[in-house]
Design an enzyme around this catalytic site. Structure first.
Site, PDB file in Angstrom:
ATOM      1  N   CYS A 127       1.877  -7.575  15.760  1.00 29.21           N
ATOM      2  CA  CYS A 127       3.215  -6.968  15.839  1.00 29.21           C
ATOM      3  C   CYS A 127       4.323  -8.012  15.694  1.00 29.21           C
ATOM      4  CB  CYS A 127       3.453  -6.285  17.185  1.00 29.21           C
ATOM      5  SG  CYS A 127       2.331  -4.965  17.590  1.00 29.21           S
ATOM      6  N   HIS A 173       4.001   1.543   2.354  1.00 26.69           N
ATOM      7  CA  HIS A 173       5.230   0.874   1.896  1.00 26.69           C
ATOM      8  C   HIS A 173       5.848   1.640   0.722  1.00 26.69           C
ATOM      9  CE1 HIS A 173       2.384  -2.529   3.129  1.00 26.69           C
ATOM     10  NE2 HIS A 173       3.197  -2.363   4.155  1.00 26.69           N
ATOM     11  N   HIS A 225      -2.988  -3.065  17.413  1.00 30.32           N
ATOM     12  CA  HIS A 225      -3.903  -4.051  16.808  1.00 30.32           C
ATOM     13  C   HIS A 225      -5.001  -4.433  17.800  1.00 30.32           C
ATOM     14  CE1 HIS A 225       0.093  -4.622  14.870  1.00 30.32           C
ATOM     15  NE2 HIS A 225      -0.642  -4.624  13.777  1.00 30.32           N
ATOM     16  N   LYS A 240      -7.688  -1.495   6.726  1.00 26.47           N
ATOM     17  CA  LYS A 240      -8.620  -2.246   5.873  1.00 26.47           C
ATOM     18  C   LYS A 240     -10.056  -2.047   6.328  1.00 26.47           C
ATOM     19  CE  LYS A 240      -5.597  -5.950   4.626  1.00 26.47           C
ATOM     20  NZ  LYS A 240      -5.083  -7.130   5.282  1.00 26.47           N
ATOM     21  N   LYS A 266      -6.221   6.738  10.708  1.00 24.74           N
ATOM     22  CA  LYS A 266      -5.242   5.699  10.470  1.00 24.74           C
ATOM     23  C   LYS A 266      -5.669   4.922   9.224  1.00 24.74           C
ATOM     24  CE  LYS A 266      -3.206   1.759  12.668  1.00 24.74           C
ATOM     25  NZ  LYS A 266      -3.115   0.802  13.711  1.00 24.74           N
ATOM     26  N   HIS A 269       0.854  -1.191   0.000  1.00 30.02           N
ATOM     27  CA  HIS A 269       0.000   0.000   0.000  1.00 30.02           C
ATOM     28  C   HIS A 269       0.890   1.241   0.000  1.00 30.02           C
ATOM     29  CE1 HIS A 269       0.851   0.577   4.244  1.00 30.02           C
ATOM     30  NE2 HIS A 269       0.254  -0.540   4.594  1.00 30.02           N
ATOM     31  N   CYS A 326       1.566 -10.480  20.657  1.00 31.79           N
ATOM     32  CA  CYS A 326       0.640  -9.952  19.653  1.00 31.79           C
ATOM     33  C   CYS A 326       1.101 -10.423  18.276  1.00 31.79           C
ATOM     34  CB  CYS A 326       0.616  -8.424  19.688  1.00 31.79           C
ATOM     35  SG  CYS A 326      -0.296  -7.738  18.279  1.00 31.79           S
ATOM     36  N   CYS A 345      -3.694  -4.943  22.344  1.00 27.54           N
ATOM     37  CA  CYS A 345      -2.560  -4.232  21.746  1.00 27.54           C
ATOM     38  C   CYS A 345      -3.043  -2.885  21.217  1.00 27.54           C
ATOM     39  CB  CYS A 345      -1.995  -5.074  20.608  1.00 27.54           C
ATOM     40  SG  CYS A 345      -0.810  -4.187  19.579  1.00 27.54           S
TER      41      CYS A 345
HETATM   42  N1  MSP Z   1       8.781  -6.806   8.264  1.00 23.13           N
HETATM   43  C1  MSP Z   1       8.917  -5.690   9.136  1.00 23.13           C
HETATM   44  C2  MSP Z   1      10.226  -4.952   8.877  1.00 23.13           C
HETATM   45  C3  MSP Z   1      11.467  -5.769   8.978  1.00 23.13           C
HETATM   46  S1  MSP Z   1      12.883  -4.858   8.574  1.00 23.13           S
HETATM   47  C4  MSP Z   1      14.160  -5.817   8.987  1.00 23.13           C
HETATM   48  C5  MSP Z   1       7.746  -4.732   8.952  1.00 23.13           C
HETATM   49  N2  MSP Z   1       7.094  -4.807   7.794  1.00 23.13           N
HETATM   50  S2  MSP Z   1       5.784  -3.967   7.375  1.00 23.13           S
HETATM   51  O1  MSP Z   1       5.324  -4.561   6.145  1.00 23.13           O
HETATM   52  O2  MSP Z   1       4.874  -3.902   8.442  1.00 23.13           O
HETATM   53  O3  MSP Z   1       6.310  -2.536   6.968  1.00 23.13           O
HETATM   54  C6  MSP Z   1       6.434  -1.526   7.899  1.00 23.13           C
HETATM   55  C7  MSP Z   1       6.928  -0.269   7.208  1.00 23.13           C
HETATM   56  O4  MSP Z   1       5.970   0.193   6.240  1.00 23.13           O
HETATM   57  C8  MSP Z   1       7.056   0.889   8.160  1.00 23.13           C
HETATM   58  O5  MSP Z   1       8.264   0.857   8.884  1.00 23.13           O
HETATM   59  C9  MSP Z   1       7.004   2.057   7.200  1.00 23.13           C
HETATM   60  O6  MSP Z   1       8.256   2.157   6.549  1.00 23.13           O
HETATM   61  C10 MSP Z   1       5.965   1.606   6.181  1.00 23.13           C
HETATM   62  N3  MSP Z   1       4.609   2.099   6.536  1.00 23.13           N
HETATM   63  C11 MSP Z   1       3.504   1.351   6.751  1.00 23.13           C
HETATM   64  N4  MSP Z   1       2.443   2.173   6.992  1.00 23.13           N
HETATM   65  C12 MSP Z   1       2.823   3.471   6.923  1.00 23.13           C
HETATM   66  C13 MSP Z   1       2.184   4.723   7.066  1.00 23.13           C
HETATM   67  N5  MSP Z   1       0.895   4.842   7.328  1.00 23.13           N
HETATM   68  N6  MSP Z   1       2.942   5.846   6.923  1.00 23.13           N
HETATM   69  C14 MSP Z   1       4.285   5.780   6.589  1.00 23.13           C
HETATM   70  N7  MSP Z   1       4.906   4.619   6.462  1.00 23.13           N
HETATM   71  C15 MSP Z   1       4.238   3.436   6.660  1.00 23.13           C
HETATM   72  O7  MSP Z   1       7.496  -3.956   9.847  1.00 23.13           O
END
Ligand code: MSP
Length: 485
Positions: free
Chosen positions: A132, A22, A149, A313, A310, A19, A129, A146
């Protein structure tokens, strides 16, 4: 002056589709990679991204779809690759934690720590959790759930875990981060400042040892010395940054045989603020215990909300990056993401604001400016600009990247667009002729070449088009760069 630049994004969990959260992190990381490639040469930059594919959460998502975890991970990982290709993300390696070579490296990494006496067996009791993928501390629990979540039931668990002696290393990590205070070039920088202070405060309160393995989680890497345990997914994931310098593949996975070991350690780990703790404490702790060099810096950006809420989904407000590309095109999507809010702070985005910005900055701003100048320059017999192909980055762009503020760099380029617009309005070149007109157009074109070159890390295709238009021997009015919505 750096001689190499190794930059990473977090590796994304495959339980979720890509999304714009990412996409935000990844596109911004891409601007750093492109900036440093232009400065240091492409061969001296290593831009790493990928997918985090193990753990309970992924196994559960796969089961829900009636798939084996690996088949499910293959599917979602391919989606990430597809979205990055569409957005022009120029990674050098797309890393997958289910790569058997990574599994072997993780095994060796932990066996080494076990042999050195930094890993021991103990009992863990607490609330886990799955959202997380970690045990929660008291502060992370509210009303028995959590905070991140609230709908995912917490699991009370008492289980045998292997632990890493993080407590023994936390003082050393603290000292490494604190060195930054002396103003001297720090070995290990954590930023931005407010988040660094939060982390320092938390470490000073005292740090517990952390689990590196769990029993009964089948979708993971088995511990070499105790096969009833699999490696805790966070430890597995962090080690990707190390493995990727040891495994020498190219984008097709066919293997170019070139060693990437010279890129170690990472120059910049870009992460969201949600995972800064793992990157600024657990990761350096594991590295110190292994006698490996610490990353030069970890920088956490903020989270954005969508229309003040926030992104989730259940609220149905998750924005698909491909939908943005379909509406605005690749470069405009990159622009909207990078410029949406300050890199490092929290922010809010909205589709309405995106549209306004698209029209104001791109269609009416940059696009219109390029079209106007090109149209006037059509009158000239030949291009009056002497082309200096080695265009440099502007000092303010350089400085902004050094401060980890690509958004500020982009902003400074767009303020030049505005300035040039005003200048043209004042100088009314359409009322001029002959040498006077040529001199004015020459100055506009020179400025547009500076703007075009400096845009290359951000809007690569637009940058190339601008350079092409204004370096041509004879200028012709091009198709509109951005069509007003
Ligand atoms: N798999 C772990 C990371 C392991 S790194 C060794 C993880 N993955 S995640 O798919 O949950 O991705 C998290 C990352 O997505 C966040 O750290 C951020 O970079 C990005 N974001 C997810 N939602 C976001 C927002 N709403 N706003 C900005 N960035 C966001 O955690």
């Amino acid at each position: 002056m750096k001689d190499k630049f190794f930059i990473t994004t977090p590796i994304y969990y495959v339980n979720d589709r890509p999304h714009i959260g990412h996409a935000y992190t990844t596109v911004v990381a891409d601007t750093f990679a492109r900036f440093y490639r232009a400065k240091l040469g492409a061969e001296n930059v290593f831009f790493l991204t990928g997918t985090d594919e193990h753990g309970t959460k992924v196994a559960e998502s796969a089961a829900k779809k009636g798939l084996e975890p690996q088949a499910f991970a293959d599917e979602v990982s391919a989606e990430y690759k597809n979205v990055w290709a569409t957005l022009g993300v120029s990674y050098d390696e797309f890393f997958r934690t289910t790569d058997p070579r990574h599994e072997a490296i993780v095994g060796e990494f932990l066996t080494n720590l076990y042999d050195r006496g930094f890993i021991y067996k103990g009992t863990y009791k607490g609330w886990y959790c799955v959202g997380c993928e970690k045990y929660l501390s008291f502060e992370e629990i509210k009303d028995g759930a959590c905070i991140q979540h609230p709908k995912t039931p917490l699991i009370e668990q008492e289980e045998e875990n292997y632990f890493f002696k993080l407590g023994d290393f936390s003082k050393k990590v603290l000292a490494e981060i604190e060195k930054d205070d002396e103003g001297a070039a720090a070995d290990f920088k954590v930023g931005p400042a407010e988040r660094r202070n939060e982390i320092l405060g938390k470490i000073r309160q005292g740090v517990n040892d952390v689990s590196v393995s769990r029993p009964g989680v089948s979708w993971g890497i088995p511990l070499p010395w105790d096969k009833n345990h699999t490696v805790y997914v966070w430890v597995d994931a962090l080690i990707n940054y190390y493995s990727a310098t040891k495994i020498f593949t190219d984008k097709n996975g066919s293997g170019d045989g070139k060693s990437r070991e010279r890129f170690w350690p990472a120059d910049l780990h870009i992460v969201g603020k949600d995972i800064l703790w793992f990157h600024s404490l657990v990761w350096p702790g594991l590295l110190l215990a292994s006698d490996l060099a610490l990353p030069r810096s970890v920088f956490a950006h903020g989270f954005f909300t969508v229309d003040g809420q926030k992104m989730s989904k259940s609220l149905g407000n998750v924005i698909d990056p491909l939908a943005l590309v379909a509406e605005y095109g690749v470069d405009a999507t990159r622009y909207l993401l990078i410029s949406a809010f300050t890199f490092g702070s929290d922010g809010d985005i909205s589709l309405e604001k995106f549209k306004e910005k698209f029209n104001a900055d791109l269609a009416n701003g940059l696009g219109n400016l390029v079209a106007r100048v090109a149209k006037l320059a059509e009158k000239l017999d030949k291009n009056p600009v002497e082309i200096n192909s080695a265009a440099n980055f502007l000092p303010e762009v350089e400085k902004a990247f050094e401060e980890n503020r690509p958004d500020k760099a982009l902003d400074s380029i767009f303020s030049r667009v505005k300035t040039l617009d005003q200048k043209i309005a004042e100088q009314t070149p359409w009322t001029k002729e002959g040498e006077e007109l040529t001199a004015l157009l020459k100055s506009y074109m020179e400025e547009l070449l500076i703007i075009g070159a400096n845009l290359s890390p951000f809007l690569p295709a637009t940058s190339a088009k601008i350079l092409e238009i204004f370096t041509a021997e004879k200028i012709t009015k091009p198709e509109a760069l951005f069509l007003r919505k």
